[in-house]
Design a protein around this motif. Sequence first.
Motif, PDB file in Angstrom:
ATOM      1  N   VAL A 172      51.683  68.259 134.747  1.00  0.00           N
ATOM      2  CA  VAL A 172      51.836  68.862 133.427  1.00  0.00           C
ATOM      3  C   VAL A 172      51.479  70.346 133.515  1.00  0.00           C
ATOM      4  O   VAL A 172      50.414  70.695 134.033  1.00  0.00           O
ATOM      5  CB  VAL A 172      50.915  68.161 132.415  1.00  0.00           C
ATOM      6  N   PHE A 173      52.351  71.189 133.028  1.00  0.00           N
ATOM      7  CA  PHE A 173      52.091  72.629 133.053  1.00  0.00           C
ATOM      8  C   PHE A 173      51.142  73.004 131.908  1.00  0.00           C
ATOM      9  O   PHE A 173      51.381  72.628 130.760  1.00  0.00           O
ATOM     10  CB  PHE A 173      53.400  73.400 132.858  1.00  0.00           C
ATOM     11  N   PRO A 174      50.096  73.752 132.200  1.00  0.00           N
ATOM     12  CA  PRO A 174      49.253  74.232 131.100  1.00  0.00           C
ATOM     13  C   PRO A 174      50.017  75.283 130.289  1.00  0.00           C
ATOM     14  O   PRO A 174      50.451  76.290 130.838  1.00  0.00           O
ATOM     15  CB  PRO A 174      48.042  74.846 131.811  1.00  0.00           C
ATOM     16  N   GLY A 175      50.218  75.012 128.993  1.00  0.00           N
ATOM     17  CA  GLY A 175      51.071  75.881 128.183  1.00  0.00           C
ATOM     18  C   GLY A 175      50.362  76.528 127.015  1.00  0.00           C
ATOM     19  O   GLY A 175      50.980  77.295 126.261  1.00  0.00           O
ATOM     20  N   MET A 176      49.078  76.265 126.867  1.00  0.00           N
ATOM     21  CA  MET A 176      48.335  76.812 125.728  1.00  0.00           C
ATOM     22  C   MET A 176      46.861  76.519 125.967  1.00  0.00           C
ATOM     23  O   MET A 176      46.521  75.555 126.647  1.00  0.00           O
ATOM     24  CB  MET A 176      48.798  76.107 124.450  1.00  0.00           C
ATOM     25  N   VAL A 177      46.002  77.364 125.422  1.00  0.00           N
ATOM     26  CA  VAL A 177      44.570  77.059 125.439  1.00  0.00           C
ATOM     27  C   VAL A 177      44.115  76.851 123.997  1.00  0.00           C
ATOM     28  O   VAL A 177      44.411  77.676 123.122  1.00  0.00           O
ATOM     29  CB  VAL A 177      43.752  78.176 126.120  1.00  0.00           C
ATOM     30  N   GLN A 197      41.974  87.331 127.354  1.00  0.00           N
ATOM     31  CA  GLN A 197      42.416  88.028 128.557  1.00  0.00           C
ATOM     32  C   GLN A 197      43.023  87.046 129.570  1.00  0.00           C
ATOM     33  O   GLN A 197      44.097  87.289 130.114  1.00  0.00           O
ATOM     34  CB  GLN A 197      41.201  88.750 129.160  1.00  0.00           C
ATOM     35  N   VAL A 198      42.348  85.941 129.796  1.00  0.00           N
ATOM     36  CA  VAL A 198      42.873  84.931 130.731  1.00  0.00           C
ATOM     37  C   VAL A 198      44.242  84.442 130.258  1.00  0.00           C
ATOM     38  O   VAL A 198      45.197  84.342 131.030  1.00  0.00           O
ATOM     39  CB  VAL A 198      41.911  83.731 130.850  1.00  0.00           C
ATOM     40  N   CYS A 199      44.332  84.139 128.966  1.00  0.00           N
ATOM     41  CA  CYS A 199      45.607  83.637 128.424  1.00  0.00           C
ATOM     42  C   CYS A 199      46.715  84.657 128.609  1.00  0.00           C
ATOM     43  O   CYS A 199      47.844  84.305 128.951  1.00  0.00           O
ATOM     44  CB  CYS A 199      45.442  83.282 126.952  1.00  0.00           C
ATOM     45  N   ARG A 200      46.406  85.919 128.384  1.00  0.00           N
ATOM     46  CA  ARG A 200      47.455  86.941 128.535  1.00  0.00           C
ATOM     47  C   ARG A 200      47.882  87.090 129.991  1.00  0.00           C
ATOM     48  O   ARG A 200      49.064  87.251 130.285  1.00  0.00           O
ATOM     49  CB  ARG A 200      46.987  88.267 127.925  1.00  0.00           C
TER      50      ARG A 200
END
Lengths: 345, 345, 345, 345
Positions: C134-139, C161-164
């Motif tokens: 499963v691809f991580p697509g959101m936090v 910052q990590v999400c960006r």
Amino acid sequence: MILFESDYTEGAHPEIMKRLAETNLEQLPGYGNDKYCASAKEKIRSACRCPQAEIFFLVGGTQTNLIVIDSMLKSYEGVVAADTGHVSTHEAGAIEYTGHKVLPIPHVNGKLEPEAVRRFLEIFCADGNREHMVFPGMVYISHPTEFGTLYTKHELQALSQVCREYQIPLFLDGARLGYGLACEGTDVTLPDVAELCDIFCIGGTKVGALCGEAVIFTKNNMPKHFLTIVKQHGALLAKGRLLGVQFDTLFTDDLYLRIGRHAIEMAQLLKRGIAEKGYEFLLDSPTNQQIVILGNETMRELAKEVSFNFWENVDENHTAVRFATSWATKEEDVRRFLEILPTSV
Amino acid sequence: MILFESDYTEGAHPEIMKRLAETNLEQLPGYGNDKYCASAKEKIRSACRCPQAEIFFLVGGTQTNLIVIDSMLKSYEGVVAADTGHVSTHEAGAIEYTGHKVLPIPHVNGKLEPEAVRRFLEIFCADGNREHMVFPGMVYISHPTEFGTLYTKHELQALSQVCREYQIPLFLDGARLGYGLACEGTDVTLPDVAELCDIFCIGGTKVGALCGEAVIFTKNNMPKHFLTIVKQHGALLAKGRLLGVQFDTLFTDDLYLRIGRHAIEMAQLLKRGIAEKGYEFLLDSPTNQQIVILGNETMRELAKEVSFNFWENVDENHTAVRFATSWATKEEDVRRFLEILPTSV
Amino acid sequence: MILFESDYTEGAHPEIMKRLAETNLEQLPGYGNDKYCASAKEKIRSACRCPQAEIFFLVGGTQTNLIVIDSMLKSYEGVVAADTGHVSTHEAGAIEYTGHKVLPIPHVNGKLEPEAVRRFLEIFCADGNREHMVFPGMVYISHPTEFGTLYTKHELQALSQVCREYQIPLFLDGARLGYGLACEGTDVTLPDVAELCDIFCIGGTKVGALCGEAVIFTKNNMPKHFLTIVKQHGALLAKGRLLGVQFDTLFTDDLYLRIGRHAIEMAQLLKRGIAEKGYEFLLDSPTNQQIVILGNETMRELAKEVSFNFWENVDENHTAVRFATSWATKEEDVRRFLEILPTSV
Amino acid sequence: MILFESDYTEGAHPEIMKRLAETNLEQLPGYGNDKYCASAKEKIRSACRCPQAEIFFLVGGTQTNLIVIDSMLKSYEGVVAADTGHVSTHEAGAIEYTGHKVLPIPHVNGKLEPEAVRRFLEIFCADGNREHMVFPGMVYISHPTEFGTLYTKHELQALSQVCREYQIPLFLDGARLGYGLACEGTDVTLPDVAELCDIFCIGGTKVGALCGEAVIFTKNNMPKHFLTIVKQHGALLAKGRLLGVQFDTLFTDDLYLRIGRHAIEMAQLLKRGIAEKGYEFLLDSPTNQQIVILGNETMRELAKEVSFNFWENVDENHTAVRFATSWATKEEDVRRFLEILPTSV
């Protein structure tokens, strides 16, 4: 017993079996990353005259339809199809299981009429309540259709045109494409299909393979991470070679077309013979499926020696039944059947 | 502006607002475990003369339909509905989103004919390919229908009978049930609905509440762990009191029926007035929805002072539009509208 | 009985009830197209200092989480969350019901550590088998968390910052955001949340409304046809005014923040009093949720007069329980409780 | 290049290829209704000493897991699995795609401990919020596990006992069951598996077939209309014979066990040789998967002539890698590899 009940009663075409045996002990990577998949894709691209085609091999037809439709549509979109389309009727709700509605349009001889599609899309776009409705996000057709009928090139062009105007993809289900392409009088070629459709599949199961459908994205439009989507749907074959070797063989020395041609010749032989005996057809089909109207008594007698499919009740005393030929149909079986068939009274 | 565009243009009936205010600061448990939910259920059981009824309050109509259908059907089953049914057309594919197909049958004035349902079920059961098809697992009707029409008691009995023969539940969507029960000439009562249907809902949103639908399982057939299923669908209201207080009020001193009666009186006043001015109706509706055929010029003029809904184009020069009354419709507004409405030419 | 079991035991804040009553008979369009929704959105944009924010009002918290997550993710993506996150544990599988996996990361005091998220994403990207995963697509984070803890501005910046870097959105579940923003010592403001998160929600249900969550897309990233998606999930409220009026009131004269401040003052009063009696807390919470360790005997005695929530067993003789304050908590109730509470031994 | 990267790098066992060729031109009905499927089922029932077993042949492993889990669970239930279980990690979210959560429990050497499962179920049942949580509805294990480890009969009995107490089914994923049953020292037999599990599958793909998994329901518990459910998931093979002939061959003259034994002999030869060269194993595996710790430099050198799988980083200088043997592994290749492998330093 002579079997005309479907085009998948035998295993695979002997050339395919031979290649599977020859390559059996080669050590190859899994999941479609083997050289036979690569080679098969290259040959299909070439046969389609579509060098940019992105291709993925899947195992079955309903599987192909549900994955293509689910992966191409937005969640709020449905797929427009003939009310008799395979996705509308005979896939056990597989499309709905993925969350998408099949938007049915009345068929004409199993086909979607381009003008009917246009009207449907126009009405949707003009509906003030459309935000509360399923958005049409794709048009699905099959070629040949469930009735054994074919689109003309002109009809495909018109459907393609409507889809482009409304910016939704046209998906052609070619489960029996090989038989359609080999018909006398058709003006639709494989490169035409590749040009006019956004996605289509080339069916293997019913055209000489043990299993397998080639899904072809013609417009650089394969959904991102398609392999993962396939895996998520439980459809990724570990030994992808099984599909690669089969399609590589089907597209070597025109085997796919040769298979189609043989079945059509057998179907024409059957058709002429049945017509000469005085029977009528439910509709005029150029493909490997012939739907014939039999008296019920004749039907019951015939069923003792020949297998065929119930299609529909015509009236109290008559029934329409389907005869299907395939790559494996033998001329002697057709001739024997025609001998058994009594003259219509 | 006089609004006849829907029956949910106002907030809640004043008696409801009063009770919400009075109970506002009481400390109550969440998720429908409060005393007002309990009391409302008891009153509904009594009004339905169905002491064993299991009741759950939900927020909205589409939500109710999708949860009832999804929780009652097996994965391979679909729901039979009129092709014009709310679940077929105006729920944005919410039913399909849960994985279930809506199996459409052509409507007659918005209604499902019992014989058409029987035929559909018979044909399915006789189909040799039925294992490849969606199993019909429920029959959905709405009462009143989307066209404002009503089933007779005899028709409901016949539908109920068909469903019992085929052992599938009958689900009645009563989003506007209050208006249906209050119509002149109807022979269908709330206890009839409870007896003949396996599940039904009593709509609050369109009949005086801010929001809320009461789902009623009449045959000890509420799915196990229904609260968890509701939560899983994102439909469990934390402050369940909001629904409990509203339904408790609606079923106190017959408020639900009083609301229905007022709207029907206003609709009849409207209907008579419109008829007297020489207009025709698309169909004869006894309920709070009246579908009238207007000349396009008249329609455009009228739209400057009155709001109503586009229904369909009748011909080049005429359009059918819908007028809806509600618990909040004022007699003076109806009379003022009838003054504005020119005599048909 | 003094109720500290949750922050949703009462109805709505009196100012909200007043506005609902005042506007009740106004005739307004449905589905959120009314002027109160428009006004509420404008006030929220202003409070967030985010003029481009796209806003949609939904009814409940789980509903909000599932619709946001389902509509923002690709089919093959999942949402990264703390293993104690609301979506991981207490939503009855609502996220999975939409087809998406919750990818759990061990929490620290209910929070996701930015470095843990980074490590998780790094490991995924480096995994040779990632196409089968499963691809991580959101936090997903909540603020305050389920434990009543808060992120610092620095922590939010690091998560953002990590999400960006990995180009996936950061979603902040603000079901209790009002209480979080009002805490002493927090350096996180509403404009900070709007700047650092790609989507967040402002909870109404637990902060003074009868129901309602405002979903805010801060980066011109609201999914296309979001209203249709909401409808498809059964979450579109016909009388959208119910949400519009409530949020318009909450964002008038800083009501939302005033509500938060009151609850925090009550929680601090409670916290100091409990500490003075010699009890320990499971963790240090600045918000309206205080998790206290009680001797089992004390707990049982207390439960006769006060309601609170079981949290977890600490040892054979001690249990952690949660006390929650709200906009409706009365100072006299807190003081009465502190009188009842025996000194810890 | 010597390939130890997986147990599915070759095609099918020669006996299978031979039978496929021999039966290729027989005309047989589709969808698993052929005589080879019937014969294979009978032989499997006999090998399992489970005359009442209901059996269905599917194409792939993830497909099997998702269909079994989806068709056996209620909508609000999830499946308990080791956090390293195949369904937890390497099926691209296929289980969640069907709407069900995988409830992870920390593994011990890839296995679920019966006591850990019991604790999990106890805690769930005691949780006052359980109605807001996913209900555990099945326990999933694999045998051998993803780590190549095996359950003892005693452990299987204990797991089975826990499941029966909590009235949820035990599902054993036997993708590599043939290798597990053939291990030295195992006390688990095929009849044990059939007795102790409610559902299990016998993997073909990794144990000599081109493709295919046999799903076995041991307790008269096959879901009603299972064929339709399979079709709905896009998993019904038109030419079911492809699976029937393969499993019929695998269960003729003990081929399935013979295949297993050969692979285990090869794995033991490999294991002893590697140990003699002084290397350590990540864990002690009796099956066809051996996870060895190599120095990074050695690993890089070896990779030029031998293929294997990255497993995990052990420390800065060491990596664990997996070697897999199969029915097709040649003794000469193992010996050649052991010659190439340098002595550990």
